[in-house]
Design an enzyme around this catalytic site. Structure first.
Site, PDB file in Angstrom:
ATOM      1  N   PHE A   1      22.070  23.788  -7.853  1.00  0.00           N
ATOM      2  CA  PHE A   1      21.722  25.158  -8.255  1.00  0.00           C
ATOM      3  C   PHE A   1      22.099  26.151  -7.150  1.00  0.00           C
ATOM      4  CE2 PHE A   1      18.914  22.320 -10.614  1.00  0.00           C
ATOM      5  CZ  PHE A   1      19.163  22.745 -11.910  1.00  0.00           C
ATOM      6  N   LEU A   2      23.109  25.777  -6.381  1.00  0.00           N
ATOM      7  CA  LEU A   2      23.507  26.612  -5.248  1.00  0.00           C
ATOM      8  C   LEU A   2      24.179  27.883  -5.727  1.00  0.00           C
ATOM      9  CD1 LEU A   2      25.251  23.747  -3.254  1.00  0.00           C
ATOM     10  CD2 LEU A   2      22.855  24.451  -3.119  1.00  0.00           C
TER      11      LEU A   2
ATOM     12  N   VAL B   1      30.727  23.070  -3.677  1.00  0.00           N
ATOM     13  CA  VAL B   1      29.567  22.207  -3.914  1.00  0.00           C
ATOM     14  C   VAL B   1      29.609  20.987  -2.993  1.00  0.00           C
ATOM     15  CG1 VAL B   1      28.381  20.791  -5.636  1.00  0.00           C
ATOM     16  CG2 VAL B   1      29.406  22.956  -6.307  1.00  0.00           C
TER      17      VAL B   1
ATOM     18  N   PHE C   1      18.217  39.157 -11.492  1.00  0.00           N
ATOM     19  CA  PHE C   1      19.292  39.031 -12.493  1.00  0.00           C
ATOM     20  C   PHE C   1      19.167  40.067 -13.613  1.00  0.00           C
ATOM     21  CE2 PHE C   1      22.126  35.669 -11.246  1.00  0.00           C
ATOM     22  CZ  PHE C   1      21.476  35.274 -10.089  1.00  0.00           C
TER      23      PHE C   1
ATOM     24  N   THR D   1      28.784  20.615 -12.284  1.00  0.00           N
ATOM     25  CA  THR D   1      28.231  21.060 -13.561  1.00  0.00           C
ATOM     26  C   THR D   1      29.049  20.443 -14.676  1.00  0.00           C
ATOM     27  OG1 THR D   1      27.729  23.143 -12.558  1.00  0.00           O
ATOM     28  CG2 THR D   1      27.641  23.080 -14.942  1.00  0.00           C
TER      29      THR D   1
ATOM     30  N   GLY E   1      30.780  37.169 -12.869  1.00  0.00           N
ATOM     31  CA  GLY E   1      32.054  36.481 -12.675  1.00  0.00           C
ATOM     32  C   GLY E   1      31.774  35.179 -11.954  1.00  0.00           C
TER      33      GLY E   1
ATOM     34  N   CYS F   1      31.051  29.841 -12.187  1.00  0.00           N
ATOM     35  CA  CYS F   1      29.965  29.145 -12.893  1.00  0.00           C
ATOM     36  C   CYS F   1      29.570  29.783 -14.225  1.00  0.00           C
ATOM     37  CB  CYS F   1      28.751  29.049 -11.983  1.00  0.00           C
ATOM     38  SG  CYS F   1      29.164  28.296 -10.419  1.00  0.00           S
TER      39      CYS F   1
ATOM     40  N   LYS G   1      32.177  30.077 -17.078  1.00  0.00           N
ATOM     41  CA  LYS G   1      32.583  28.754 -17.551  1.00  0.00           C
ATOM     42  C   LYS G   1      31.427  28.063 -18.280  1.00  0.00           C
ATOM     43  CE  LYS G   1      32.940  25.240 -14.704  1.00  0.00           C
ATOM     44  NZ  LYS G   1      33.293  24.393 -13.583  1.00  0.00           N
TER      45      LYS G   1
END
Ligand code: UGA
Length: 444
Positions: free
Chosen positions: A162-163, A21, A259, A131, A267, A270, A273
């Site tokens: 939002f990368l 990030v 999606f 995040t 996985g 992001c 978690k």
């Protein structure tokens, strides 16, 4: 006003943390024309980055970093104190790893907040980009207030990223939204100026809302993936084809086709978690979070579903030579955090299989977890080397390189023509015509 100078002159921006990030944010902000310093306490890392040795693989990142370093609006430093003092706006991009119980480890955020407090030599805007759970900004504000030694003012803002790994640079340079969570007019003005180029895509909210937008977005996408994986389990018990079910669903603009790719599940650093963190936050607030818990359970079950297929194909896995193609948690990255490959390899090691692993970018990272000398596995230089004499070929990550494999050649070099495809990259009819036994997800 004292922040007038910030508004008028070009802003000096610090980006603290040089992970995925931080590096993309630093390069992207510099590309927008700002004067940016990327800072990290890891001196070796900073030296390497300054020399052009980028520690992660991310398409176009190296080029963007180099171009902006050359233009003179991007530098790197391991002197955090000096960088904070010199800058007006500080983007906090340090990691928030996960504790055992699913909550986020905020110690790095706290450390940076204290540093900012100690170096508050003029007004600063502190922008939290990692995040983080809702209410983190309130904590950053409290820590800075508690430790600051000067009477200089500061503001806090939340500007979640939002990368997507693998397309982070283009996501930064062409975002679908910029969320700005602020509590003062001056913080709003500064951030709107920074993101002027994207003014048609800016949504301004309060800080709690901005923080929640990030968590809610990631958890929703994870939910979508688990949903289609659940549907794929039903497809496997019927004659339905999950690829077509997803396609048919996706035509409805209220659902959308993205999606909805069934497979080995999500996985990365992001989704796994974030869904756990949001579950924890909600539960702490007394909200029933079973919906998200269930989605995470579905995801956890994907490797089992996949391995059952491998067992169905090979029966006994002991001493079987198995080629595992794809180790990264998704294509176009070298990242293996929370990758399905790790659990698959672990399970196959337990079963006593002989493994040959290949990934275009992620093998070095995988070697740190599974060194060749400790296990019955080896890393191959090409997919063809991995499959030589193999009893089965497993597709774990959908790299384009695997879609382009010459399947006739593959069949010739394998001991048994068996493919277990965890990402549905091949057309079942095509591979079967060549003579493979083919197992995929949610379709016959
Ligand atoms: C995700 C979000 O997409 C970004 O918007 C967000 O900024 C980022 O997390 C973050 O919080 O920093 P990322 O983890 O890089 O980005 O990757 P995605 O492309 O979202 O994929 C996540 C996982 O879901 C991968 O393992 C992928 O294989 C899986 N996936 C994705 C599916 O199994 N099916 C799909 O249809 C889509």
């Amino acid at each position: 006003m004292f922040y007038e100078s910030i508004r008028e002159a070009s802003m000096k921006i610090a980006v603290i943390g040089t992970g995925y990030v931080g590096l993309v944010t630093a390069a992207g902000l510099a590309d927008l024309g700002h004067d940016v310093t990327g800072a990290d306490k890891d001196g070796d890392k900073i030296k390497k980055i300054s020399w052009g040795d980028v520690p992660i693989y991310e398409p176009n990142l190296e080029e963007l970093l180099k171009a902006n370093q050359k233009r003179g609006n991007l530098t790197f430093s391991y002197d955090l104190n000096k960088t904070i003092q010199a800058c007006d706006v500080i983007f906090v991009c340090v990691g928030t790893p996960q504790h055992e119980d699913g909550s986020a480890d905020m110690s790095q955020i706290e450390e940076v907040s204290r540093m900012i407090a100690e170096n508050l030599n003029k007004y600063k805007l502190v922008v939290e980009k990692s995040t983080v759970p809702v209410k983190t900004s309130a904590w950053i504000k409290r820590i800075i207030s508690l430790y600051k030694k000067s009477d200089k003012e500061f503001d806090i803002a939340s500007n979640p990223e939002f990368l997507r790994e693998g397309s982070a640079v283009s996501d930064f340079l062409n975002p679908d939204r910029i969320i700005i969570g602020v509590e003062t007019e001056r913080a709003k003005e500064i951030l709107v100026k920074i993101y002027q180029k994207f003014q048609d895509r800016i949504l301004i909210t309060n800080i709690d809302t901005a923080e929640l937008i990030k968590h809610a977005s990631n958890s929703f996408l994870a939910l979508k993936i688990s949903y289609i994986n659940l549907i794929s389990n039903i497809c496997e018990k019927t004659d339905a084809d999950v690829e077509l079910v997803a396609k048919g669903m996706g035509f409805d603009p209220r659902i959308g086709g993205r999606f909805l790719k069934a497979g080995l599940g999500y996985g990365g650093s992001c989704f796994p978690k974030d869904i756990k963190a949001l579950t924890k936050i909600g539960e702490e607030m007394g909200v029933n979070m079973d919906l998200l818990k269930e989605a995470d359970q579905v995801n956890a079950g994907r490797v089992k579903v996949f391995l059952e297929k491998v067992k169905k194909a090979l029966w006994i896995l002991k001493d079987k030579k198995i080629a595992v193609l794809g180790l990264a948690f998704k294509p176009e990255t070298d990242d293996i955090r929370e990758a399905a490959s790790i659990r698959i390899v672990q399970e196959l090691i337990k079963e006593g299989s002989i493994l040959r692993l290949y990934d275009p970018k992620a093998m070095d990272n995988m070697k740190e977890i599974f060194p060749e000398e400790h296990y019955r596995l080896s890393y191959s230089n090409s997919p063809y080397q991995a499959i030589e004499d193999a009893n089965a070929l497993l597709i774990v990550t959908e790299w384009d390189e695997f879609r382009r494999l010459d399947l006739r050649k593959v069949k010739k070099v394998m001991a048994n023509p068996i493919i277990v495809d965890g990402r549905n990259i091949f057309e079942p009819a095509d591979v079967r015509e060549i003579g493979f036994e083919y197992y995929s997800i949610g379709r016959k």
